[in-house]
Design a protein around this motif. Structure first.
Motif, PDB file in Angstrom:
ATOM      1  N   GLU A  88      37.756  37.233  37.329  1.00  0.00           N
ATOM      2  CA  GLU A  88      36.573  36.796  36.728  1.00  0.00           C
ATOM      3  C   GLU A  88      35.559  37.658  37.733  1.00  0.00           C
ATOM      4  O   GLU A  88      35.858  38.230  38.638  1.00  0.00           O
ATOM      5  N   ILE A  89      34.209  37.866  37.085  1.00  0.00           N
ATOM      6  CA  ILE A  89      33.447  38.673  37.686  1.00  0.00           C
ATOM      7  C   ILE A  89      32.464  37.909  38.853  1.00  0.00           C
ATOM      8  O   ILE A  89      31.834  36.769  38.606  1.00  0.00           O
ATOM      9  N   ALA A  90      32.731  38.253  40.165  1.00  0.00           N
ATOM     10  CA  ALA A  90      32.414  37.491  41.366  1.00  0.00           C
ATOM     11  C   ALA A  90      31.972  38.399  42.472  1.00  0.00           C
ATOM     12  O   ALA A  90      31.861  39.654  42.505  1.00  0.00           O
ATOM     13  N   GLY A  91      31.417  37.696  43.469  1.00  0.00           N
ATOM     14  CA  GLY A  91      30.901  38.326  44.394  1.00  0.00           C
ATOM     15  C   GLY A  91      29.469  38.763  44.627  1.00  0.00           C
ATOM     16  O   GLY A  91      28.688  38.094  43.841  1.00  0.00           O
ATOM     17  N   GLU A  92      29.176  39.761  45.661  1.00  0.00           N
ATOM     18  CA  GLU A  92      27.589  39.968  45.649  1.00  0.00           C
ATOM     19  C   GLU A  92      27.177  41.303  45.110  1.00  0.00           C
ATOM     20  O   GLU A  92      28.165  42.519  45.360  1.00  0.00           O
ATOM     21  N   LEU A  93      26.249  41.350  44.442  1.00  0.00           N
ATOM     22  CA  LEU A  93      25.778  42.809  43.807  1.00  0.00           C
ATOM     23  C   LEU A  93      24.507  42.748  44.372  1.00  0.00           C
ATOM     24  O   LEU A  93      23.466  41.991  44.084  1.00  0.00           O
ATOM     25  N   ARG A  94      23.985  43.902  45.174  1.00  0.00           N
ATOM     26  CA  ARG A  94      22.616  44.081  45.749  1.00  0.00           C
ATOM     27  C   ARG A  94      21.806  45.165  44.798  1.00  0.00           C
ATOM     28  O   ARG A  94      22.211  46.301  44.663  1.00  0.00           O
ATOM     29  N   LEU A 113      22.535  36.705  34.043  1.00  0.00           N
ATOM     30  CA  LEU A 113      23.756  36.705  34.768  1.00  0.00           C
ATOM     31  C   LEU A 113      24.181  35.630  35.521  1.00  0.00           C
ATOM     32  O   LEU A 113      25.310  35.322  35.632  1.00  0.00           O
ATOM     33  N   ARG A 114      23.321  34.683  36.099  1.00  0.00           N
ATOM     34  CA  ARG A 114      23.865  33.566  36.772  1.00  0.00           C
ATOM     35  C   ARG A 114      24.200  32.600  35.741  1.00  0.00           C
ATOM     36  O   ARG A 114      25.296  32.090  36.090  1.00  0.00           O
ATOM     37  N   ALA A 115      23.746  32.527  34.612  1.00  0.00           N
ATOM     38  CA  ALA A 115      24.410  31.822  33.632  1.00  0.00           C
ATOM     39  C   ALA A 115      25.684  31.945  33.301  1.00  0.00           C
ATOM     40  O   ALA A 115      26.555  31.314  32.745  1.00  0.00           O
ATOM     41  N   ALA A 116      25.837  33.412  32.945  1.00  0.00           N
ATOM     42  CA  ALA A 116      27.076  33.653  32.557  1.00  0.00           C
ATOM     43  C   ALA A 116      28.056  34.046  33.527  1.00  0.00           C
ATOM     44  O   ALA A 116      29.516  33.733  33.024  1.00  0.00           O
ATOM     45  N   TYR A 117      28.020  34.276  34.695  1.00  0.00           N
ATOM     46  CA  TYR A 117      28.809  34.579  35.798  1.00  0.00           C
ATOM     47  C   TYR A 117      28.427  33.763  37.053  1.00  0.00           C
ATOM     48  O   TYR A 117      27.791  34.436  37.958  1.00  0.00           O
ATOM     49  N   HIS A 281      33.127  49.357  38.122  1.00  0.00           N
ATOM     50  CA  HIS A 281      33.015  48.140  38.674  1.00  0.00           C
ATOM     51  C   HIS A 281      32.250  47.135  37.974  1.00  0.00           C
ATOM     52  O   HIS A 281      31.409  47.063  37.482  1.00  0.00           O
ATOM     53  N   PRO A 282      33.153  46.101  37.589  1.00  0.00           N
ATOM     54  CA  PRO A 282      32.914  45.178  36.711  1.00  0.00           C
ATOM     55  C   PRO A 282      31.384  44.495  36.879  1.00  0.00           C
ATOM     56  O   PRO A 282      30.444  44.206  35.968  1.00  0.00           O
ATOM     57  N   ALA A 283      30.848  44.114  38.280  1.00  0.00           N
ATOM     58  CA  ALA A 283      29.613  43.527  38.548  1.00  0.00           C
ATOM     59  C   ALA A 283      28.682  44.715  38.271  1.00  0.00           C
ATOM     60  O   ALA A 283      27.558  44.308  37.686  1.00  0.00           O
ATOM     61  N   VAL A 284      28.754  45.931  38.455  1.00  0.00           N
ATOM     62  CA  VAL A 284      27.801  46.951  38.233  1.00  0.00           C
ATOM     63  C   VAL A 284      27.651  47.018  36.689  1.00  0.00           C
ATOM     64  O   VAL A 284      26.581  47.119  36.341  1.00  0.00           O
ATOM     65  N   PHE A 287      25.937  44.231  35.289  1.00  0.00           N
ATOM     66  CA  PHE A 287      24.224  44.227  35.532  1.00  0.00           C
ATOM     67  C   PHE A 287      23.612  45.427  34.637  1.00  0.00           C
ATOM     68  O   PHE A 287      22.491  45.342  34.192  1.00  0.00           O
ATOM     69  N   LEU A 288      24.342  46.616  34.462  1.00  0.00           N
ATOM     70  CA  LEU A 288      23.641  47.568  34.044  1.00  0.00           C
ATOM     71  C   LEU A 288      23.437  47.269  32.189  1.00  0.00           C
ATOM     72  O   LEU A 288      22.551  47.439  31.702  1.00  0.00           O
ATOM     73  N   ASP A 289      24.253  46.730  31.930  1.00  0.00           N
ATOM     74  CA  ASP A 289      24.344  46.171  30.292  1.00  0.00           C
ATOM     75  C   ASP A 289      23.401  44.912  30.020  1.00  0.00           C
ATOM     76  O   ASP A 289      22.391  45.214  29.115  1.00  0.00           O
ATOM     77  N   GLU A 290      23.374  44.216  30.974  1.00  0.00           N
ATOM     78  CA  GLU A 290      22.252  42.907  30.666  1.00  0.00           C
ATOM     79  C   GLU A 290      20.845  43.534  30.913  1.00  0.00           C
ATOM     80  O   GLU A 290      19.993  43.186  30.215  1.00  0.00           O
ATOM     81  N   ALA A 291      20.648  44.348  31.911  1.00  0.00           N
ATOM     82  CA  ALA A 291      19.434  44.975  32.406  1.00  0.00           C
ATOM     83  C   ALA A 291      18.844  45.651  30.951  1.00  0.00           C
ATOM     84  O   ALA A 291      17.582  45.649  30.596  1.00  0.00           O
ATOM     85  N   VAL A 292      19.652  46.503  30.381  1.00  0.00           N
ATOM     86  CA  VAL A 292      19.175  47.376  29.060  1.00  0.00           C
ATOM     87  C   VAL A 292      19.152  46.427  27.971  1.00  0.00           C
ATOM     88  O   VAL A 292      17.864  46.461  27.485  1.00  0.00           O
ATOM     89  N   TYR A 293      19.794  45.257  27.910  1.00  0.00           N
ATOM     90  CA  TYR A 293      19.521  44.372  26.801  1.00  0.00           C
ATOM     91  C   TYR A 293      18.176  43.763  27.130  1.00  0.00           C
ATOM     92  O   TYR A 293      17.362  43.437  26.288  1.00  0.00           O
TER      93      TYR A 293
END
Length: 306
Positions: A88-94, A113-117, A281-284, A287-293
């Protein structure tokens, strides 16, 4: 050689002084000096030379920093591959972002992203674009949101890549009862006799607006140096000032003001920057995909008068 000390040397090469390096790495200048000295003992060669208040790399130091760049990119790639092996996608992304894009896009991106992961913790840091790139280079953040007014973008940069997020159109912000508020568009020259409120927290944007005025033959008469957009909007709504603002500021309702398109149209590109070694990197990635969307969803329609 210790990777932390190698990163310190690389950051010293970028910043040029012990004090600036210490500030960037959240260390004391003494700690930076000790780390570099220990690295020199490990390498058995001088890596820096002190010149005045700054330092320069020796030829050996320059060669070593070149290797450090590649080492850190390989470590990023390794981190990305290990992250892909997790179930799963986990950890910290700054993420670092300047205020207007953080309000318009980043906050909603984080919510999605909080809702999805649920196990992914996205930490947002407010930084101006140039500071964001410095933090990205120092491995203090993972994604930087930047614009092409504040920084000179380099598509062939060795260490980071960028993807377009949105285009931002500048507007004149006026009190609703201002005589110019009924106009379809305004030039900088039309604002010669006005009192201005400018957000002093964004030095690059303020300098850009001031230079626009000077190219039109005048220095803006500033009656409010504001520590944030909230005060800019209040000064305009009260009838004390006008301003030129990012179209991103118009995403959420503002009371007592009218936004009029600035002529000729001035756009700034907004981009997402990330280290090249972490593109997979999955978390990166998410984030990139969701930000563009989110940017397409929130900013897809033309920005209209408030």
């Amino acid at each position: 050689m210790d990777i932390t000390r190698l990163r310190t040397l690389r950051e010293l090469a970028r910043c040029g002084t012990m004090a600036a390096t210490a500030e960037s790495l959240h260390l004391t200048p003494s700690a930076v000096s000790q780390q570099v000295a220990q690295l020199e003992r490990e390498a058995d060669v001088a890596l820096i030379e002190r010149r005045g208040r700054g330092v320069v790399l020796t030829p050996a130091g320059e060669r070593l920093v070149g290797h450090v760049e590649r080492i850190l990119m390989v470590l990023d790639e390794a981190r990305s591959e290990l992250a892909q092996l997790r179930s799963e996608i986990a950890g910290e992304l700054r993420v670092a972002a300047f205020p207007s894009i953080a309000v318009a896009v980043v906050a909603e991106t984080v919510r999605a992203l909080r809702a999805a992961y649920p196990r992914l913790e996205v930490v947002v840091v407010e930084l101006e674009p140039q500071e964001s790139l410095g933090a990205l280079a120092a491995w203090q953040i993972d994604v930087a949101v930047i614009d092409d007014l504040a920084v000179e973008l380099n598509e062939k940069h060795e260490n980071y890549a960028q993807i377009p997020l949105t285009q931002d159109l500048l507007h004149v912000l006026l009190p609703t009862d201002h005589p110019l508020a009924a106009r379809d568009g305004l030039t900088i020259a039309d604002l010669r006799d006005e009192a201005w409120a400018l957000d002093s927290t964004s030095s690059s944007f303020g300098e850009f607006i001031t230079n626009l005025c000077r190219r039109s033959g005048y220095a803006p008469r500033i009656n409010a140096h504001c520590a944030g957009f909230e005060m800019v909007a209040a000064m305009v709504a009260s009838g004390n000032s006008i301003s030129v603002v990012s179209g991103l500021r118009l995403v959420h309702p503002l009371h007592g003001v009218t936004a009029v398109r600035l002529l000729p149209g001035i756009q700034r590109g907004v981009f997402l920057a990330y280290r090249k070694g972490e593109r997979d990197h999955p978390a990166v990635n998410v984030f990139l995909d969701e930000a563009v969307y989110t940017a397409d969803k929130v900013l897809g329609q033309p920005q209209s008068n408030v």
